[in-house]
Design a protein around this motif. Sequence first.
Motif, PDB file in Angstrom:
ATOM      1  N   ALA A   1       0.824  -1.211   0.000  1.00  0.00           N
ATOM      2  CA  ALA A   1       0.000   0.000   0.000  1.00  0.00           C
ATOM      3  C   ALA A   1       0.858   1.261   0.000  1.00  0.00           C
ATOM      4  CB  ALA A   1      -0.930   0.008   1.210  1.00  0.00           C
ATOM      5  N   VAL A   2       1.999   1.217   0.682  1.00  0.00           N
ATOM      6  CA  VAL A   2       2.869   2.393   0.773  1.00  0.00           C
ATOM      7  C   VAL A   2       3.737   2.533  -0.474  1.00  0.00           C
ATOM      8  CG1 VAL A   2       4.777   3.439   2.059  1.00  0.00           C
ATOM      9  CG2 VAL A   2       2.867   2.378   3.284  1.00  0.00           C
ATOM     10  N   THR A   3       4.399   1.463  -0.875  1.00  0.00           N
ATOM     11  CA  THR A   3       5.300   1.560  -2.025  1.00  0.00           C
ATOM     12  C   THR A   3       4.542   1.746  -3.327  1.00  0.00           C
ATOM     13  OG1 THR A   3       5.356  -0.869  -2.244  1.00  0.00           O
ATOM     14  CG2 THR A   3       7.062   0.177  -0.885  1.00  0.00           C
ATOM     15  N   ASP A   4       3.287   1.313  -3.378  1.00  0.00           N
ATOM     16  CA  ASP A   4       2.499   1.442  -4.599  1.00  0.00           C
ATOM     17  C   ASP A   4       2.239   2.902  -4.961  1.00  0.00           C
ATOM     18  OD1 ASP A   4       1.095   0.079  -6.734  1.00  0.00           O
ATOM     19  OD2 ASP A   4      -0.762   0.803  -5.837  1.00  0.00           O
ATOM     20  N   VAL A   5       2.296   3.802  -3.982  1.00  0.00           N
ATOM     21  CA  VAL A   5       2.093   5.227  -4.261  1.00  0.00           C
ATOM     22  C   VAL A   5       3.401   6.006  -4.118  1.00  0.00           C
ATOM     23  CG1 VAL A   5      -0.346   5.249  -3.684  1.00  0.00           C
ATOM     24  CG2 VAL A   5       1.329   5.597  -1.868  1.00  0.00           C
ATOM     25  N   GLY A   6       4.525   5.301  -4.254  1.00  0.00           N
ATOM     26  CA  GLY A   6       5.815   5.972  -4.245  1.00  0.00           C
ATOM     27  C   GLY A   6       6.371   6.268  -2.867  1.00  0.00           C
ATOM     28  N   GLY A   7       5.784   5.689  -1.809  1.00  0.00           N
ATOM     29  CA  GLY A   7       6.284   5.910  -0.461  1.00  0.00           C
ATOM     30  C   GLY A   7       7.385   4.937  -0.094  1.00  0.00           C
ATOM     31  N   THR A   8       8.022   5.192   1.042  1.00  0.00           N
ATOM     32  CA  THR A   8       9.075   4.306   1.541  1.00  0.00           C
ATOM     33  C   THR A   8       8.786   3.943   2.990  1.00  0.00           C
ATOM     34  OG1 THR A   8      10.475   6.162   2.251  1.00  0.00           O
ATOM     35  CG2 THR A   8      10.803   5.312   0.005  1.00  0.00           C
ATOM     36  N   ILE A   9       9.413   2.857   3.450  1.00  0.00           N
ATOM     37  CA  ILE A   9       9.221   2.367   4.816  1.00  0.00           C
ATOM     38  C   ILE A   9      10.586   2.160   5.455  1.00  0.00           C
ATOM     39  CG2 ILE A   9       8.232   0.551   6.263  1.00  0.00           C
ATOM     40  CD1 ILE A   9       6.328  -0.105   3.972  1.00  0.00           C
ATOM     41  N   ALA A  10      10.747   2.677   6.672  1.00  0.00           N
ATOM     42  CA  ALA A  10      11.984   2.481   7.426  1.00  0.00           C
ATOM     43  C   ALA A  10      11.634   1.911   8.795  1.00  0.00           C
ATOM     44  CB  ALA A  10      12.742   3.796   7.577  1.00  0.00           C
ATOM     45  N   VAL A  11      12.456   0.983   9.271  1.00  0.00           N
ATOM     46  CA  VAL A  11      12.264   0.373  10.589  1.00  0.00           C
ATOM     47  C   VAL A  11      13.525   0.623  11.401  1.00  0.00           C
ATOM     48  CG1 VAL A  11      11.678  -1.735  11.835  1.00  0.00           C
ATOM     49  CG2 VAL A  11      10.889  -1.430   9.474  1.00  0.00           C
ATOM     50  N   ASP A  12      13.364   1.095  12.652  1.00  0.00           N
ATOM     51  CA  ASP A  12      14.560   1.371  13.446  1.00  0.00           C
ATOM     52  C   ASP A  12      15.235   0.068  13.870  1.00  0.00           C
ATOM     53  OD1 ASP A  12      12.949   0.392  15.420  1.00  0.00           O
ATOM     54  OD2 ASP A  12      13.129   2.115  16.760  1.00  0.00           O
ATOM     55  N   ASP A  13      16.397   0.199  14.493  1.00  0.00           N
ATOM     56  CA  ASP A  13      17.246  -0.960  14.758  1.00  0.00           C
ATOM     57  C   ASP A  13      16.584  -2.006  15.649  1.00  0.00           C
ATOM     58  OD1 ASP A  13      19.212   0.110  13.193  1.00  0.00           O
ATOM     59  OD2 ASP A  13      20.309   1.025  14.865  1.00  0.00           O
ATOM     60  N   ASP A  14      15.793  -1.577  16.638  1.00  0.00           N
ATOM     61  CA  ASP A  14      15.183  -2.565  17.533  1.00  0.00           C
ATOM     62  C   ASP A  14      13.764  -2.938  17.115  1.00  0.00           C
ATOM     63  OD1 ASP A  14      13.706  -0.363  18.202  1.00  0.00           O
ATOM     64  OD2 ASP A  14      14.300  -0.311  20.316  1.00  0.00           O
ATOM     65  N   GLY A  15      13.285  -2.373  16.005  1.00  0.00           N
ATOM     66  CA  GLY A  15      11.978  -2.755  15.485  1.00  0.00           C
ATOM     67  C   GLY A  15      10.798  -2.153  16.208  1.00  0.00           C
ATOM     68  N   SER A  16      11.023  -1.173  17.095  1.00  0.00           N
ATOM     69  CA  SER A  16       9.915  -0.600  17.867  1.00  0.00           C
ATOM     70  C   SER A  16       9.321   0.643  17.214  1.00  0.00           C
ATOM     71  CB  SER A  16      10.388  -0.251  19.283  1.00  0.00           C
ATOM     72  OG  SER A  16      11.414   0.726  19.234  1.00  0.00           O
ATOM     73  N   ALA A  17       9.877   1.093  16.099  1.00  0.00           N
ATOM     74  CA  ALA A  17       9.349   2.262  15.393  1.00  0.00           C
ATOM     75  C   ALA A  17       9.401   2.013  13.889  1.00  0.00           C
ATOM     76  CB  ALA A  17      10.142   3.519  15.750  1.00  0.00           C
ATOM     77  N   VAL A  18       8.276   2.250  13.243  1.00  0.00           N
ATOM     78  CA  VAL A  18       8.174   2.114  11.787  1.00  0.00           C
ATOM     79  C   VAL A  18       7.783   3.470  11.225  1.00  0.00           C
ATOM     80  CG1 VAL A  18       7.001   0.984   9.868  1.00  0.00           C
ATOM     81  CG2 VAL A  18       7.484  -0.298  11.968  1.00  0.00           C
ATOM     82  N   THR A  19       8.552   3.966  10.255  1.00  0.00           N
ATOM     83  CA  THR A  19       8.286   5.282   9.672  1.00  0.00           C
ATOM     84  C   THR A  19       7.918   5.146   8.204  1.00  0.00           C
ATOM     85  OG1 THR A  19       9.811   6.387  11.194  1.00  0.00           O
ATOM     86  CG2 THR A  19       9.226   7.566   9.174  1.00  0.00           C
ATOM     87  N   LEU A  20       6.747   5.671   7.869  1.00  0.00           N
ATOM     88  CA  LEU A  20       6.304   5.739   6.479  1.00  0.00           C
ATOM     89  C   LEU A  20       6.600   7.142   5.963  1.00  0.00           C
ATOM     90  CD1 LEU A  20       2.747   4.134   6.849  1.00  0.00           C
ATOM     91  CD2 LEU A  20       4.979   2.985   6.728  1.00  0.00           C
TER      92      LEU A  20
END
Length: 375
Positions: free
Chosen positions: A330-349
């Motif tokens: 859903a995110v990449t289909d509209v040109g967005g990106t996804i990042a996950v921090d090192d411990d996996g407790s934060a996901v940024t779109l």
Amino acid sequence: MTDRDSQRYRQRIYRLQNDDDLTLSETLSGIIGVGVDYLDVANAHLKRTYPDLGVHRQETPLAVADAPNEGWADDPAYVTHELDCYVGTALSVGGEPYGTICFVDEAARSPGFTDEELGFVEVVGRVVETELTVQEYTRKLQNRDKLLATLNRVLRHNLRNDLNVIRGHARSLAEEVDAEPSERADVVVRTASDLVDLGEEARELVSLLTDRTPPEPRDVVSMVEAVAVDLRVEGPPGTVDVSAPAEARTLGTVHLRRALYELGDNALRYAGPAPTVTFDVDRDGDDHVTVTVTDDGPGLPQAEREILRGREESQLSHGQGLGLWMVHWAVTDVGGTIAVDDDGSAVTLTLRGIEDEDAAGDWIADLALDEATLW
């Protein structure tokens, strides 16, 4: 032939390319016909395999104006078909050799082909390559859509119906038998329920992948606030907080809201007892909008982080489902990106930000160009 005449023939080709009422076969026939007229030859051939003349070994179009007098008397094209005159260029589709487009005549040509004529043959070749490439990728997309539609039918009808039968009988069994068999029946109920949920997620994923609706301007803040309400009402136990400006607009589809819900639901479900999940919306200038979902739990396992990054897994781990795949698509289909921090407790779109309708139109055009480039 004058430059004006040459330009007129090129314009005929471009008009054929842009005529949406023509089939691929009609477009190619028309383009090749323009080449025949321009070169003043008798015929032309679009060959799927390379001819014996060795065009595929040439970096530029191969031209033979008088085959027997230019050392081609033993060539099959001359021996079998008596073609004195030949000019052609190699074609590639998807980076792989495809064949040739060649223009031929039984009469020798004097004088030979000019540089301008060879350049025109090259133009025709590249245009034909473009049309064939579009056809090839259209076919692949159609096959993918058929596969996804088949998967959708199987999951929606066969799998779901059969598992509902299993779940119904297991529930009855759990109510009728003593403790130990009842516990086993409870396991059957839970497992069947998980599979029913998985089938529903797969159905939604198919819907996402086959949806051709273009993205449109949407307020991320409104979506996040609506998702937070849904999670508080129907999601797993926990606290859901939102930190956001008054408005932050992006280009998105209806599936973006589901992606936000999946991230929040996943965090509440696996962050431990009484978790707190926070949606933090921010505008990074006019170009981007970010949504960061954090929780106070142990963080996403490595396998699930890889899913958000779009890396394939050999199999689904227990309880994982397809929700995070929906987030990724859903995110990449509209040109967005996804990042996950090192411990996996934060996901940024990170999504494309827009300020007005004109900017939205520019972003949609850029997105279409990106997809064409990926093809």
